[in-house]
Design a protein around this motif. Structure first.
Motif, mmCIF file in Angstrom:
data_model
loop_
_atom_site.group_PDB
_atom_site.id
_atom_site.type_symbol
_atom_site.label_atom_id
_atom_site.label_comp_id
_atom_site.label_asym_id
_atom_site.label_seq_id
_atom_site.Cartn_x
_atom_site.Cartn_y
_atom_site.Cartn_z
ATOM 1 N N UNK A 150 0.857 -1.386 0.052
ATOM 2 C CA UNK A 150 -0.085 0.021 0.161
ATOM 3 C C UNK A 150 0.791 1.165 0.175
ATOM 4 N N UNK A 151 1.865 1.134 0.873
ATOM 5 C CA UNK A 151 2.830 2.561 0.990
ATOM 6 C C UNK A 151 3.382 2.708 -0.675
ATOM 7 N N UNK A 152 4.050 1.579 -1.133
ATOM 8 C CA UNK A 152 4.413 1.732 -2.475
ATOM 9 C C UNK A 152 3.730 2.486 -3.724
ATOM 10 N N UNK A 153 2.047 2.102 -3.437
ATOM 11 C CA UNK A 153 1.292 2.628 -4.539
ATOM 12 C C UNK A 153 0.718 3.906 -4.059
ATOM 13 N N UNK A 154 0.628 4.166 -2.680
ATOM 14 C CA UNK A 154 0.133 5.554 -2.370
ATOM 15 C C UNK A 154 1.414 6.412 -2.816
ATOM 16 N N UNK A 155 2.657 6.394 -2.383
ATOM 17 C CA UNK A 155 3.895 7.113 -2.806
ATOM 18 C C UNK A 155 3.911 6.960 -4.430
ATOM 19 N N UNK A 156 3.815 6.049 -5.018
ATOM 20 C CA UNK A 156 3.930 5.912 -6.531
ATOM 21 C C UNK A 156 2.892 7.011 -7.204
ATOM 22 N N UNK A 157 1.437 6.621 -6.787
ATOM 23 C CA UNK A 157 0.389 7.317 -7.514
ATOM 24 C C UNK A 157 0.693 8.750 -7.310
ATOM 25 N N UNK A 158 0.957 9.292 -6.086
ATOM 26 C CA UNK A 158 1.096 10.610 -5.963
ATOM 27 C C UNK A 158 2.234 11.266 -6.730
ATOM 28 N N UNK A 159 3.214 10.487 -6.949
ATOM 29 C CA UNK A 159 4.674 11.044 -7.731
ATOM 30 C C UNK A 159 4.361 11.082 -9.322
ATOM 31 N N UNK A 160 3.435 9.813 -9.678
ATOM 32 C CA UNK A 160 3.112 9.745 -11.112
ATOM 33 C C UNK A 160 2.242 11.018 -11.598
ATOM 34 N N UNK A 161 1.224 11.055 -10.652
ATOM 35 C CA UNK A 161 0.148 11.834 -11.240
ATOM 36 C C UNK A 161 0.819 13.391 -11.190
ATOM 37 N N UNK A 162 1.861 13.586 -10.267
ATOM 38 C CA UNK A 162 2.201 15.419 -10.301
ATOM 39 C C UNK A 162 3.298 15.266 -11.531
ATOM 40 N N UNK A 163 4.225 14.184 -11.776
ATOM 41 C CA UNK A 163 5.014 14.164 -12.936
ATOM 42 C C UNK A 163 4.241 14.132 -14.005
ATOM 43 N N UNK A 164 3.100 13.542 -14.306
ATOM 44 C CA UNK A 164 2.720 13.487 -15.639
ATOM 45 C C UNK A 164 1.406 14.883 -15.738
ATOM 46 N N UNK A 165 1.424 16.012 -14.871
ATOM 47 C CA UNK A 165 0.848 17.115 -14.834
ATOM 48 C C UNK A 165 -0.786 16.999 -14.770
ATOM 49 N N UNK A 166 -0.882 16.007 -13.947
ATOM 50 C CA UNK A 166 -2.550 16.076 -13.548
ATOM 51 C C UNK A 166 -2.796 17.087 -12.396
ATOM 52 N N UNK A 167 -4.073 17.791 -12.508
ATOM 53 C CA UNK A 167 -4.510 18.573 -11.398
ATOM 54 C C UNK A 167 -4.617 18.023 -10.207
ATOM 55 N N UNK A 168 -4.743 18.773 -9.287
ATOM 56 C CA UNK A 168 -4.645 18.308 -7.581
ATOM 57 C C UNK A 168 -6.261 17.476 -7.695
ATOM 58 N N UNK A 169 -7.167 18.003 -8.190
ATOM 59 C CA UNK A 169 -8.582 17.020 -8.062
ATOM 60 C C UNK A 169 -8.372 15.620 -8.842
ATOM 61 N N UNK A 170 -7.586 15.769 -9.813
ATOM 62 C CA UNK A 170 -7.456 14.547 -10.398
ATOM 63 C C UNK A 170 -6.469 13.550 -9.729
ATOM 64 N N UNK A 171 -5.552 14.267 -9.058
ATOM 65 C CA UNK A 171 -4.340 13.435 -8.236
ATOM 66 C C UNK A 171 -5.114 12.682 -7.133
ATOM 67 N N UNK A 172 -6.203 13.071 -6.545
ATOM 68 C CA UNK A 172 -6.838 12.368 -5.677
ATOM 69 C C UNK A 172 -7.433 11.096 -6.157
ATOM 70 N N UNK A 173 -8.235 11.378 -7.383
ATOM 71 C CA UNK A 173 -8.790 10.083 -8.152
ATOM 72 C C UNK A 173 -7.793 9.112 -8.251
ATOM 73 N N UNK A 174 -6.435 9.363 -8.916
ATOM 74 C CA UNK A 174 -5.246 8.451 -9.248
ATOM 75 C C UNK A 174 -4.846 7.748 -7.652
ATOM 76 N N UNK A 175 -4.782 8.514 -6.844
ATOM 77 C CA UNK A 175 -4.227 8.140 -5.532
ATOM 78 C C UNK A 175 -5.098 7.069 -4.864
#
Length: 331
Positions: A243-268
């Protein structure tokens, strides 16, 4: 100062633990087991029918256009998760994680994302709820086919390859009721939306019934003699790490790929969760009754951990948004 809510056990988790305890002390056998099994199948079919009846098609159509977000979550759920699970299972020796629990960890990583909690946490975090509804629902629909195929790829079920009968059973129990609910939504959708408590009751009771059946069979076959305390501790540790790997990974990926903060929460929240609702009935179909209880242990543990961590994380996202909204007023 940001207040971080303390994680706690919810009522459903307590009910799960109580169900395992009941199966340990009073396992169901013989004709009674067949009756409970039939009741569980009926409850699961009703659950997926109600999901289909309640889901507005307009929300699905609106959310489908966000293809980059959905593609990322789909890749995380059905590609990255299975590979991480395989890596963990291949790395840990049998002395630390017995074979049946290793299968359970891998099976956990092959499941689709959750629906209710992903949407609830996205809403709590003030994220893109429409995209969360669409993504989590698509994940569950795809999981009806993808999870059995991935199980056939990564695992041996019931002593051999995945059978056509298993796929047909899963389709009959999960996909057919969901499609029927969508087709009849015009007539029963409003009624289903008004009776949310019925969906919640059906959701939880169907899981508890299947867990009771699986653990009863496992107890009859000596479940607790096969699982030492060190193995249970290892399951908790492995689930926490995944779970830690995917929580950290989804946050990092969403920001690196330029998603908005609202979309980041969906990805996380959609990209890091696994569905107990889908996993329990699938385990009953895909695995022999004697091993289904052991296979479900990592899934049940992960379910509680993701709820506790998700609640804390969603609140922190919401507090961050509130703090940003307050900045113009403060200045």
């Amino acid at each position: 100062m940001i207040r971080v809510p303390r994680p706690s056990l919810d009522g459903f988790t307590i009910a799960l633990v109580a169900t395992v305890g009941l199966a340990t002390v009073l396992p169901v056998r013989g004709g009674a087991a067949e009756a409970v099994h039939w009741l569980a199948e009926a409850a699961i079919a009703l659950l997926f029918f109600l999901h289909g009846a309640r889901l507005p098609r307009e929300e699905v159509v609106a959310g489908l256009g966000h293809w980059r977000l959905h593609l990322l979550i789909f890749s995380l759920t059905f590609a990255a998760f299975p590979l991480i699970g395989w890596l963990v299972v291949e790395t840990l020796p049998e002395s630390l994680l017995p074979p049946a629990l290793s299968i359970g960890v891998q099976f956990l990583c092959l499941l689709p994302s959750t629906v209710q909690s992903s949407i609830a946490f996205t809403s709590m975090a003030r994220g893109n709820v429409a995209a969360a509804v669409c993504s989590s629902t698509l994940s569950n629909i795809a999981g009806i086919l993808m999870t059995p195929l991935l199980v056939a790829l990564f695992l041996k079920v019931q002593g051999g390859a995945l059978s056509l009968d298993s796929l047909q059973t899963i389709a009959a129990q999960l996909l057919l009721p969901f499609v029927l609910g969508q087709l009849l939504r015009r007539w029963v959708g409003a009624w289903a939306a008004r009776h949310k408590t019925m969906l919640k009751f059906t959701d939880r009771s169907s899981i508890l019934l299947v867990v009771y059946i699986a653990f009863s069979e496992a107890v009859v076959n000596g479940l607790w003699h096969q699982v030492p305390p060190t193995a249970l501790a290892m399951v908790v540790l492995v689930d926490c790490v995944i779970l830690a790997v995917f929580l950290g990974g989804t946050m990092l990926l969403s920001r690196r790929l330029g998603f908005s903060r609202a979309d980041e929460t969906v990805i996380v929240f959609c990209g890091s969760k696994k569905s107990l609702v889908s996993g329990v009935p699938m385990a009953g179909v895909l695995f022999a009754p004697a091993t289904a209880g052991l296979v479900l242990l990592p899934v049940m543990v992960f379910h509680q951990i993701q709820l506790m961590v998700g609640a804390v994380l969603a609140r922190r996202y919401a507090d961050d948004v509130a703090a940003r909204d307050a900045l113009p007023a403060a200045s």
